[in-house]
Design an enzyme around this catalytic site. Structure first.
Site, PDB file in Angstrom:
ATOM      1  N   ASP A  98      -4.933  72.499  35.929  1.00 30.12           N
ATOM      2  CA  ASP A  98      -2.433  71.754  35.150  1.00 30.12           C
ATOM      3  C   ASP A  98      -2.165  70.689  35.336  1.00 30.12           C
ATOM      4  O   ASP A  98      -1.268  71.281  36.641  1.00 30.12           O
ATOM      5  CB  ASP A  98      -2.831  73.336  35.593  1.00 30.12           C
ATOM      6  N   LYS A 161       0.281  72.868  27.800  1.00 26.19           N
ATOM      7  CA  LYS A 161       1.199  74.078  28.718  1.00 26.19           C
ATOM      8  C   LYS A 161       2.569  73.902  28.050  1.00 26.19           C
ATOM      9  O   LYS A 161       2.566  73.193  28.910  1.00 26.19           O
ATOM     10  CB  LYS A 161       0.152  74.405  29.863  1.00 26.19           C
ATOM     11  N   LYS A 191      -1.538  77.057  26.309  1.00 27.57           N
ATOM     12  CA  LYS A 191      -1.226  78.264  27.378  1.00 27.57           C
ATOM     13  C   LYS A 191       0.503  78.260  27.311  1.00 27.57           C
ATOM     14  O   LYS A 191       1.259  77.441  27.311  1.00 27.57           O
ATOM     15  CB  LYS A 191      -1.536  77.250  28.568  1.00 27.57           C
TER      16      LYS A 191
END
Length: 241
Positions: A98, A161, A191
């Site tokens: 991430d 995300k 996300k």
């Protein structure tokens, strides 16, 4: 905007979850406990700091995926440093990375810079590993959120995300998730992370289009299925993520 179906059981919801521990003071023992708890809860993955990837992989023993972060939490790292960090995490066994974008570049309208930064990390993360791109949505305008999502898609990311959970502007919002899903949903995963603390929060994010959740208080969220009236309002004990 039409709602997406939400999980009806704790078992179903757990499969959306990256069970997360990113506090700077976390220890190897804390990570071991995170993995044990995550496996018991049936989560999709654990998400840990880069220095703990190898330890988490060993502790997980294939029971669940291991995710980590890159350029975290500010995103203000040279692209080659982010790429090197991501490559090392993959070498240590990470299944997912991430990364944080350069939020300042996005605020300045430099989405070519944002795209190139993501592409550099994508080149360091093999195609069989998942790359998620943290855009810090609470710090961006709607137009900037859309542009950041488009840059992530163009650079080959697998997910966008919402948040690190460490930015003062806040974490995930239903509005941001809806906007992200409208922009890249169906092609990229979405996300939601940062401030998702109750069952009601989690269900709202999924209804808005989230396909993964970053939770530090996973047990409390899942316990909401057993609580009177639905949602559990207990704050997480694993940090602000």
């Amino acid at each position: 905007m039409s709602e997406h179906p939400t999980p009806a059981t704790a078992v179903e919801l757990a499969r959306y979850v990256d069970h997360t521990l990113l506090k700077p003071e976390a220890t190897a023992a804390d990570v071991s406990a995170l993995v044990t708890e995550g496996a018991a809860l049936g989560v999709f993955s654990v998400c840990v700091s880069p220095t703990f990837v190898a330890h988490a992989v060993e502790a997980a023993g294939g029971r669940l995926a291991v995710a980590t972060v890159c350029g975290f939490p500010s995103g203000k790292h040279a692209s080659e440093i982010k790429a090197a960090e991501a490559a090392r995490s993959v070498l240590d066994g990470a299944d997912e990375v991430d990364m944080v974008i350069d939020v300042g570049a996005a605020k300045a309208g430099g989405f070519d810079v944002v795209q190139d930064d993501i592409a550099a990390v994508r080149a360091a993360v093999p195609a069989d590993k998942i790359l998620k791109v943290i855009i810090e949505s609470a710090a961006l305008t709607d137009t900037e959120v859309v542009a950041a999502c488009r840059a992530a898609e163009a650079a080959g990311a697998d997910f966008v995300k919402t948040s690190t959970g460490f930015h003062p502007t806040g974490g995930a919002s239903v509005h941001a998730v809806e906007l992200m899903a409208a922009t890249v949903g169906g092609r990229l995963g979405i996300k939601a992370s940062g401030g998702v603390r109750t069952l009601a929060d989690a269900q709202a994010m999924i209804a808005a289009g989230a396909t993964r959740l970053g939770l530090s208080g996973t047990g409390a969220v899942l316990a909401g299925f057993d609580a009177d009236g639905g949602a559990d309002t207990t704050a997480p004990d694993g940090g602000s993520y």
